[in-house]
Every structure is written in structure tokens, then in C-alpha cells.
Design a protein around this motif. Sequence first.
Motif, PDB file in Angstrom:
ATOM      1  N   ARG A  44       8.426  10.597  -2.582  1.00  0.00           N
ATOM      2  CA  ARG A  44       8.092  10.381  -3.998  1.00  0.00           C
ATOM      3  C   ARG A  44       6.602  10.600  -4.231  1.00  0.00           C
ATOM      4  O   ARG A  44       6.198  11.186  -5.235  1.00  0.00           O
ATOM      5  N   GLY A  45       5.783  10.143  -3.285  1.00  0.00           N
ATOM      6  CA  GLY A  45       4.355  10.366  -3.412  1.00  0.00           C
ATOM      7  C   GLY A  45       4.013  11.843  -3.434  1.00  0.00           C
ATOM      8  O   GLY A  45       3.147  12.286  -4.205  1.00  0.00           O
ATOM      9  N   THR A  46       4.692  12.629  -2.597  1.00  0.00           N
ATOM     10  CA  THR A  46       4.461  14.075  -2.571  1.00  0.00           C
ATOM     11  C   THR A  46       4.805  14.700  -3.919  1.00  0.00           C
ATOM     12  O   THR A  46       4.071  15.549  -4.436  1.00  0.00           O
ATOM     13  N   VAL A  47       5.925  14.284  -4.492  1.00  0.00           N
ATOM     14  CA  VAL A  47       6.354  14.829  -5.787  1.00  0.00           C
ATOM     15  C   VAL A  47       5.365  14.448  -6.883  1.00  0.00           C
ATOM     16  O   VAL A  47       4.969  15.286  -7.705  1.00  0.00           O
ATOM     17  N   VAL A  48       4.951  13.192  -6.912  1.00  0.00           N
ATOM     18  CA  VAL A  48       4.029  12.732  -7.952  1.00  0.00           C
ATOM     19  C   VAL A  48       2.693  13.455  -7.834  1.00  0.00           C
ATOM     20  O   VAL A  48       2.094  13.856  -8.846  1.00  0.00           O
ATOM     21  N   HIS A  49       2.203  13.641  -6.621  1.00  0.00           N
ATOM     22  CA  HIS A  49       0.958  14.389  -6.435  1.00  0.00           C
ATOM     23  C   HIS A  49       1.093  15.811  -6.982  1.00  0.00           C
ATOM     24  O   HIS A  49       0.169  16.328  -7.627  1.00  0.00           O
ATOM     25  N   GLU A 104       9.656  19.659  -9.626  1.00  0.00           N
ATOM     26  CA  GLU A 104       8.836  19.561  -8.414  1.00  0.00           C
ATOM     27  C   GLU A 104       9.653  19.013  -7.245  1.00  0.00           C
ATOM     28  O   GLU A 104       9.449  19.413  -6.096  1.00  0.00           O
ATOM     29  N   TRP A 105      10.574  18.083  -7.525  1.00  0.00           N
ATOM     30  CA  TRP A 105      11.466  17.597  -6.478  1.00  0.00           C
ATOM     31  C   TRP A 105      12.337  18.739  -5.958  1.00  0.00           C
ATOM     32  O   TRP A 105      12.499  18.906  -4.743  1.00  0.00           O
ATOM     33  N   GLU A 106      12.866  19.549  -6.839  1.00  0.00           N
ATOM     34  CA  GLU A 106      13.731  20.646  -6.422  1.00  0.00           C
ATOM     35  C   GLU A 106      12.957  21.695  -5.623  1.00  0.00           C
ATOM     36  O   GLU A 106      13.478  22.267  -4.655  1.00  0.00           O
ATOM     37  N   LYS A 107      11.712  21.947  -6.002  1.00  0.00           N
ATOM     38  CA  LYS A 107      10.882  22.882  -5.244  1.00  0.00           C
ATOM     39  C   LYS A 107      10.606  22.338  -3.844  1.00  0.00           C
ATOM     40  O   LYS A 107      10.659  23.073  -2.854  1.00  0.00           O
ATOM     41  N   LEU A 108      10.328  21.039  -3.755  1.00  0.00           N
ATOM     42  CA  LEU A 108      10.076  20.424  -2.456  1.00  0.00           C
ATOM     43  C   LEU A 108      11.320  20.464  -1.592  1.00  0.00           C
ATOM     44  O   LEU A 108      11.256  20.750  -0.387  1.00  0.00           O
ATOM     45  N   LEU A 109      12.472  20.192  -2.193  1.00  0.00           N
ATOM     46  CA  LEU A 109      13.737  20.209  -1.454  1.00  0.00           C
ATOM     47  C   LEU A 109      14.050  21.599  -0.923  1.00  0.00           C
ATOM     48  O   LEU A 109      14.575  21.750   0.182  1.00  0.00           O
ATOM     49  N   ALA A 166       0.846  -1.181   0.000  1.00  0.00           N
ATOM     50  CA  ALA A 166       0.000   0.000   0.000  1.00  0.00           C
ATOM     51  C   ALA A 166       0.881   1.229   0.000  1.00  0.00           C
ATOM     52  O   ALA A 166       2.104   1.136   0.048  1.00  0.00           O
ATOM     53  N   GLU A 167       0.250   2.396  -0.041  1.00  0.00           N
ATOM     54  CA  GLU A 167       1.027   3.620  -0.129  1.00  0.00           C
ATOM     55  C   GLU A 167       1.667   3.948   1.196  1.00  0.00           C
ATOM     56  O   GLU A 167       1.060   3.847   2.250  1.00  0.00           O
ATOM     57  N   ALA A 168       2.924   4.372   1.158  1.00  0.00           N
ATOM     58  CA  ALA A 168       3.613   4.753   2.380  1.00  0.00           C
ATOM     59  C   ALA A 168       2.998   6.022   2.941  1.00  0.00           C
ATOM     60  O   ALA A 168       2.429   6.834   2.237  1.00  0.00           O
ATOM     61  N   ALA A 169       3.147   6.191   4.253  1.00  0.00           N
ATOM     62  CA  ALA A 169       2.506   7.328   4.907  1.00  0.00           C
ATOM     63  C   ALA A 169       3.534   8.250   5.510  1.00  0.00           C
ATOM     64  O   ALA A 169       4.644   7.865   5.835  1.00  0.00           O
ATOM     65  N   ALA A 170       3.144   9.490   5.680  1.00  0.00           N
ATOM     66  CA  ALA A 170       3.944  10.474   6.383  1.00  0.00           C
ATOM     67  C   ALA A 170       3.011  11.255   7.279  1.00  0.00           C
ATOM     68  O   ALA A 170       1.813  11.325   7.023  1.00  0.00           O
ATOM     69  N   PRO A 171       3.520  11.877   8.351  1.00  0.00           N
ATOM     70  CA  PRO A 171       2.651  12.667   9.198  1.00  0.00           C
ATOM     71  C   PRO A 171       1.978  13.765   8.392  1.00  0.00           C
ATOM     72  O   PRO A 171       2.565  14.317   7.475  1.00  0.00           O
ATOM     73  N   SER A 197      10.849   9.695   4.389  1.00  0.00           N
ATOM     74  CA  SER A 197      10.785   8.413   3.701  1.00  0.00           C
ATOM     75  C   SER A 197      10.883   8.616   2.196  1.00  0.00           C
ATOM     76  O   SER A 197      10.196   9.479   1.646  1.00  0.00           O
ATOM     77  N   PRO A 198      11.718   7.841   1.501  1.00  0.00           N
ATOM     78  CA  PRO A 198      11.783   7.967   0.042  1.00  0.00           C
ATOM     79  C   PRO A 198      10.442   7.723  -0.632  1.00  0.00           C
ATOM     80  O   PRO A 198      10.065   8.431  -1.569  1.00  0.00           O
ATOM     81  N   ALA A 199       9.685   6.730  -0.144  1.00  0.00           N
ATOM     82  CA  ALA A 199       8.398   6.415  -0.764  1.00  0.00           C
ATOM     83  C   ALA A 199       7.393   7.540  -0.553  1.00  0.00           C
ATOM     84  O   ALA A 199       6.691   7.947  -1.487  1.00  0.00           O
ATOM     85  N   ALA A 200       7.291   8.053   0.690  1.00  0.00           N
ATOM     86  CA  ALA A 200       6.342   9.128   0.964  1.00  0.00           C
ATOM     87  C   ALA A 200       6.733  10.404   0.224  1.00  0.00           C
ATOM     88  O   ALA A 200       5.872  11.128  -0.287  1.00  0.00           O
TER      89      ALA A 200
END
Length: 355
Positions: free
Chosen positions: A124-129, A155-160, A67-72, A119-122
Motif C-alpha cells: 500500500r505504501g508503494t502504491v500511495v507513493h 497504480e495498483w494494477e500497474k504494480l501488480l 511506524a511505516e512497514a518496511a520491505a527490502p 506485505s499489504p502495508a508495504a
Amino acid sequence: MSSTSEAAGDAECGPVLPGPRAEAGRTGVGPTGVGRTEAADGVEAVGAAAAAGTAGAVAAAPEAAGAEAAAPDTADAEAAAPETAAPTPSLSPSRAADFMTCPLLYRFRVIDKLPEKPSPAATRGTVVHAVLERLFDAPAGERTPVRAKALVRPEWEKLLAKRPELVELFGADEGGADLARWLVGAEQLVDRYFTLEDPNRLEPAERELYVETVLDSGLKLRGYVDRLDVAPSGDLRVVDYKTGKAPSQRFESQPLFQMKFYALVLWRLRGLVPRRLQLVYLGSGDVVTYDPDESDLLAVERKLLALWQAISRATENGEWRPKPSRLCDWCDHRELCPEFGGTPPPYPLPVATGS
């Protein structure tokens, strides 16, 4: 519900609500499916779930578990509250999931506000969204896989830039190979989206829509809807993107609970029960749909009220019981958990006695 009936239902909703492409490879969950059974459980189910910490991980199951990884949920009102304040009477789907998964996890995140590693998975989910949100900035006809994948790195660079601590994800990646593979993985998820929907046939009414309502009981419900589609007839379709894989039928009711939560809020805000709830699983290429009715959403409301009562009791008496499960393997707070020989930090709130 068969793929044929899904397409027919969407045709009735109007051209703005086309059904999933045939490649989706997954039939939706109809009103007689597992989601309906879960909704009908009512107060009795949540009473037991809250006490036992049901593993109803709406957003907490790691990607490794299918399932999808979670973050707070950093948008939660609790996150902005003073460190020693009791949680306000409000719930988001992620916080409700935390308590149902493990009451002690809820305490660590909401009351103690313990930090958690990115988390790498969470992430990545943020970037894809973000990519799928930005995709609809382009006019219809120009929403292509090439254009969408080109948004991944920016989008990854903006998040970073917003969250510099995310550099820790690839801190030991001297040649950049790990980051490159991670970005390719995000691009693959974006590419798969185009096999499930044609964004050029869609004109979302809302993207990343914040919704909030206060029930008659005083409990505030809030959250972010990934996408809201509105048909010419006024029918609503609530869409949520998941970057993990679709769960088995045994656990299908868990993410559907999240969607019913959103449906309840929208119903209270707009006076209209959403026609369709749709989960788009990019990790496995599945689309799961559910058509709720008023009885579904009333049951969810009762469930949330009972859940908040359980949270309030735990807040007052300080009894936050851990609920061990396979999710413990991915928990950042395992060393503090009594189930694994740990000791939680001192409880920061006053404890009621004689209750």
C-alpha cells in the motif's frame, strides 16, 4: 519548533516552500530536539549500536507498531550481486537500518538474499507513493483529492503487472472485499495528504530522485528521495512520505536518521546543506520537520563509516549476531533465527581465520 516558527522559516525560503497546513497537528523537531541529540552521538554511538543491533528501525518498524512497514530495498546494488559475493562498499538508508536493527537480518537480506512475503502495508505504501508522484504530473489547480484518489486503482494494477506475486495478498479474497477495503485504505491515506499540504502551491524540483555519492573513504551512499523542493533562493527541502503513523518522541530520531542520510548525500553532490528535512506521516496526519547543519551531517558521515566497518568485520568473520526485539514478530526469517531455535543457512562466503 512551533508551528509559527515553521511557517516563518518557510516564508524565508520563498513561495515554492510553503509550510505545512495548520491541520498538521504536530510541531516540528528543531535543532535542539531529539534529532540533534542523535546526530551528536557520533562514532561512539554507532560502535555500540552496530555491535548490539540497536533497534533503530529507520524503515523496519511494522505499521502495527506505529511506524511505516518496511520491505527490502529492491533497488539496492547488493540485490544484483552474485549470490556468493560479499556486499559492495555501499549503503542505502534501508540497508543501514537493517544492520542497526539486527545484523542477522542484514545478512539474510543482503548476503543470503532470502525471499520475503509481500506485505499489504508495504505494498500500500508503494502504491500511495506512486500516486503522490503522479499527482504532480497535473498542472497546478488540477491537483485535487478526487483526481489523486482516482489514481489509486490504476497504480495498483500497474504494480501488480510488474510484480505478479502480489496477487498472493488477496489470493483467498473470493468476492474481492479484502482488496476493496485495501484500496479504500490507500485512498484514505491519499485524501489525508491534502490536509497536510496544498500540492497546488508546490512545484517539486524532483520526484523519486535517485541520489548517489562516494565518500573519500570509498563508501558509496545511495537512495531515493521522495521529493526535493528548491526555493528561488536555492534552498533545498527534502520531503519523505510515510504511510504509517508518526513514532513517539522516543523513536523520532530513527526516521530522522534516514532524512539526514539523504541530506548528507545531497550536500556532497550539490555543496549545499538542505535547509529543511520534512517527514509527512499520512497514517496519523503529522508533519515532522528538522533543520540540519554541517555538524549534523558530519556526525552522520562518521556514523555511517563506523557502521560499514562493523558490516565489513561481520562479512569477514561470518558473525552476524541476531538482536531480538518486538520487530521479530513480523520478521519473515524468524524460523531461521537462533534466538527462536532456528539455524541460518550455510554461510556462502569464505570466513577469515585468526582475526
